[in-house]
Design a protein around this motif. Structure first.
Motif, PDB file in Angstrom:
ATOM      1  N   VAL A  31       0.883  -1.165   0.000  1.00 55.66           N
ATOM      2  CA  VAL A  31       0.000   0.000   0.000  1.00 55.66           C
ATOM      3  C   VAL A  31       0.922   1.215   0.000  1.00 55.66           C
ATOM      4  O   VAL A  31       1.724   1.400   0.931  1.00 55.66           O
ATOM      5  CB  VAL A  31      -0.908   0.028   1.246  1.00 55.66           C
ATOM      6  CG1 VAL A  31      -1.742   1.306   1.250  1.00 55.66           C
ATOM      7  CG2 VAL A  31      -1.795  -1.210   1.286  1.00 55.66           C
ATOM      8  N   SER A  43       4.067   7.918  -8.513  1.00 57.78           N
ATOM      9  CA  SER A  43       3.283   6.674  -8.491  1.00 57.78           C
ATOM     10  C   SER A  43       3.460   5.901  -9.792  1.00 57.78           C
ATOM     11  O   SER A  43       3.579   4.665  -9.788  1.00 57.78           O
ATOM     12  CB  SER A  43       1.800   6.990  -8.303  1.00 57.78           C
ATOM     13  OG  SER A  43       1.565   7.559  -7.051  1.00 57.78           O
ATOM     14  N   THR A  47       5.112   1.992 -10.085  1.00 59.90           N
ATOM     15  CA  THR A  47       4.497   0.777 -10.639  1.00 59.90           C
ATOM     16  C   THR A  47       5.463   0.007 -11.548  1.00 59.90           C
ATOM     17  O   THR A  47       5.202  -1.131 -11.903  1.00 59.90           O
ATOM     18  CB  THR A  47       3.212   1.086 -11.450  1.00 59.90           C
ATOM     19  OG1 THR A  47       3.559   1.881 -12.582  1.00 59.90           O
ATOM     20  CG2 THR A  47       2.175   1.796 -10.608  1.00 59.90           C
ATOM     21  N   ASN A  52       1.267  -5.113  -8.336  1.00 66.28           N
ATOM     22  CA  ASN A  52       0.066  -5.178  -7.481  1.00 66.28           C
ATOM     23  C   ASN A  52       0.075  -4.160  -6.335  1.00 66.28           C
ATOM     24  O   ASN A  52      -0.258  -4.493  -5.201  1.00 66.28           O
ATOM     25  CB  ASN A  52      -0.093  -6.590  -6.888  1.00 66.28           C
ATOM     26  CG  ASN A  52      -0.197  -7.627  -7.977  1.00 66.28           C
ATOM     27  OD1 ASN A  52      -0.832  -7.386  -9.006  1.00 66.28           O
ATOM     28  ND2 ASN A  52       0.443  -8.762  -7.776  1.00 66.28           N
ATOM     29  N   LYS A  54      -1.283  -0.996  -4.217  1.00 63.91           N
ATOM     30  CA  LYS A  54      -2.491  -0.203  -3.973  1.00 63.91           C
ATOM     31  C   LYS A  54      -1.986   1.225  -3.727  1.00 63.91           C
ATOM     32  O   LYS A  54      -1.210   1.456  -2.797  1.00 63.91           O
ATOM     33  CB  LYS A  54      -3.245  -0.727  -2.751  1.00 63.91           C
ATOM     34  CG  LYS A  54      -4.391   0.162  -2.317  1.00 63.91           C
ATOM     35  CD  LYS A  54      -5.499   0.204  -3.335  1.00 63.91           C
ATOM     36  CE  LYS A  54      -6.483   1.328  -3.065  1.00 63.91           C
ATOM     37  NZ  LYS A  54      -7.529   1.434  -4.084  1.00 63.91           N
ATOM     38  N   TYR A  56      -2.515   5.246  -2.984  1.00 65.26           N
ATOM     39  CA  TYR A  56      -3.300   6.390  -2.555  1.00 65.26           C
ATOM     40  C   TYR A  56      -2.486   7.633  -2.886  1.00 65.26           C
ATOM     41  O   TYR A  56      -1.440   7.870  -2.274  1.00 65.26           O
ATOM     42  CB  TYR A  56      -3.590   6.329  -1.050  1.00 65.26           C
ATOM     43  CG  TYR A  56      -4.505   5.192  -0.672  1.00 65.26           C
ATOM     44  CD1 TYR A  56      -5.877   5.298  -0.848  1.00 65.26           C
ATOM     45  CD2 TYR A  56      -3.987   4.009  -0.154  1.00 65.26           C
ATOM     46  CE1 TYR A  56      -6.724   4.242  -0.517  1.00 65.26           C
ATOM     47  CE2 TYR A  56      -4.829   2.951   0.181  1.00 65.26           C
ATOM     48  CZ  TYR A  56      -6.188   3.081  -0.003  1.00 65.26           C
ATOM     49  OH  TYR A  56      -7.025   2.030   0.322  1.00 65.26           O
ATOM     50  N   GLU A  78      -3.477   1.227 -12.694  1.00 62.18           N
ATOM     51  CA  GLU A  78      -4.705   0.747 -12.037  1.00 62.18           C
ATOM     52  C   GLU A  78      -4.542   0.719 -10.521  1.00 62.18           C
ATOM     53  O   GLU A  78      -3.448   0.905 -10.000  1.00 62.18           O
ATOM     54  CB  GLU A  78      -5.021  -0.663 -12.544  1.00 62.18           C
ATOM     55  CG  GLU A  78      -5.426  -0.646 -14.004  1.00 62.18           C
ATOM     56  CD  GLU A  78      -5.506  -2.026 -14.604  1.00 62.18           C
ATOM     57  OE1 GLU A  78      -5.016  -2.986 -13.978  1.00 62.18           O
ATOM     58  OE2 GLU A  78      -6.059  -2.130 -15.711  1.00 62.18           O
ATOM     59  N   ASN A  79      -5.659   0.458  -9.864  1.00 61.15           N
ATOM     60  CA  ASN A  79      -5.654   0.317  -8.400  1.00 61.15           C
ATOM     61  C   ASN A  79      -5.177   1.591  -7.698  1.00 61.15           C
ATOM     62  O   ASN A  79      -4.343   1.539  -6.788  1.00 61.15           O
ATOM     63  CB  ASN A  79      -4.763  -0.870  -8.009  1.00 61.15           C
ATOM     64  CG  ASN A  79      -5.388  -1.668  -6.891  1.00 61.15           C
ATOM     65  OD1 ASN A  79      -6.495  -1.360  -6.453  1.00 61.15           O
ATOM     66  ND2 ASN A  79      -4.672  -2.650  -6.407  1.00 61.15           N
ATOM     67  N   THR A  80      -5.671   2.729  -8.178  1.00 63.34           N
ATOM     68  CA  THR A  80      -5.280   4.012  -7.584  1.00 63.34           C
ATOM     69  C   THR A  80      -6.508   4.738  -7.041  1.00 63.34           C
ATOM     70  O   THR A  80      -7.600   4.637  -7.612  1.00 63.34           O
ATOM     71  CB  THR A  80      -4.640   4.946  -8.630  1.00 63.34           C
ATOM     72  OG1 THR A  80      -5.584   5.165  -9.675  1.00 63.34           O
ATOM     73  CG2 THR A  80      -3.370   4.375  -9.209  1.00 63.34           C
ATOM     74  N   GLU A  81      -6.313   5.444  -5.947  1.00 60.25           N
ATOM     75  CA  GLU A  81      -7.331   6.391  -5.481  1.00 60.25           C
ATOM     76  C   GLU A  81      -6.656   7.730  -5.360  1.00 60.25           C
ATOM     77  O   GLU A  81      -5.610   7.839  -4.693  1.00 60.25           O
ATOM     78  CB  GLU A  81      -7.905   5.961  -4.126  1.00 60.25           C
ATOM     79  CG  GLU A  81      -8.901   4.837  -4.246  1.00 60.25           C
ATOM     80  CD  GLU A  81      -9.543   4.474  -2.923  1.00 60.25           C
ATOM     81  OE1 GLU A  81      -9.875   5.378  -2.141  1.00 60.25           O
ATOM     82  OE2 GLU A  81      -9.684   3.265  -2.701  1.00 60.25           O
TER      83      GLU A  81
END
Ligand SMILES: C[S@@+](CC[C@H](N)C(=O)[O-])C[C@H]1O[C@@H](n2cnc3c(N)ncnc32)[C@H](O)[C@@H]1O
Length: 181
Positions: A31, A43, A47, A52, A54, A56, A78-81
């Motif tokens: 995370v 970010s 990657t 994989n 997660k 933020y 993907e898998n980003t907020e």
């Protein structure tokens, strides 16, 4: 490669990203908190080092949140907020953080406290102002997580009358904190 949408203060220079992410020790499945994400380039580069994740990504400026959101879409991350807000408050609402890159240092002691409370094993802070550097080192030491600080000065080659001259980039301080897992 898509073109990165820029924002004021970003993107972080590639040489600084390289050293910062090397020191971060990001791992598969982590995370990851991109604190003061600006364009989101940290970010995006993270990657490429770990699978994989997660992510933020957070920033107090709407323009940065918009740019990071669009950049993640364009780069297929993907898998980003992407969260608009003050990072110390945003982090407090997360369940856990494994590692964090802090590129925006407003309220830095509260941000560090929030990351430490969430169990982050590795935190990297970039700073350009000496007062911030001192604040970060002292706070990391007070919390018992200080690892090391480095000062990076890079110069970039530029063409001058068909030859190459080097122009200095702004110096950046990189502070690292480690916490037992
Ligand atoms: C130097 S820029 C980051 C550049 C980014 N790493 C990139 O590659 O695009 C710093 C950013 O941190 C944000 N920032 C600073 N302190 C913050 C805080 N406490 N909470 C949220 N965002 C913050 C600013 O709005 C700014 O967008």
């Amino acid at each position: 490669m898509p073109e990165l949408i820029g924002v004021t203060g970003g993107p972080t220079k590639p040489e600084i990203i390289a050293v910062s992410l090397f020191k971060l020790d990001i791992r598969d499945g982590d995370v990851f908190a991109d604190v003061g994400c600006g364009t989101g380039l940290i970010s995006i580069e993270a990657t490429r080092l770990a699978k994989n994740l997660k992510i933020y990504a957070m920033d107090a400026r709407a323009a940065a949140v918009d740019a990071a959101t669009q950049n993640f879409k364009n780069f297929g991350i993907e898998n980003t907020e992407v969260i608009l807000g003050e990072s110390s408050a945003v982090i407090s609402n997360l369940e856990k953080v494994d590692c964090a890159f802090v590129g925006g240092t407003k309220n830095i002691t509260a941000v560090l406290d929030a990351l430490i409370e969430k169990g982050a094993r590795s935190i990297i802070v970039n700073a350009v102002r000496i007062e911030t550097v001192v604040r970060v080192i002292e706070h990391m030491k007070m919390r018992g997580v200080f690892d090391e600080a480095v000062h990076i000065i890079a110069s970039r080659g530029e063409e001058l009358t068909g030859e190459t001259m080097f122009k200095p980039e702004n110096p950046v301080f990189i502070m690292s904190a480690k916490q037992k897992e």
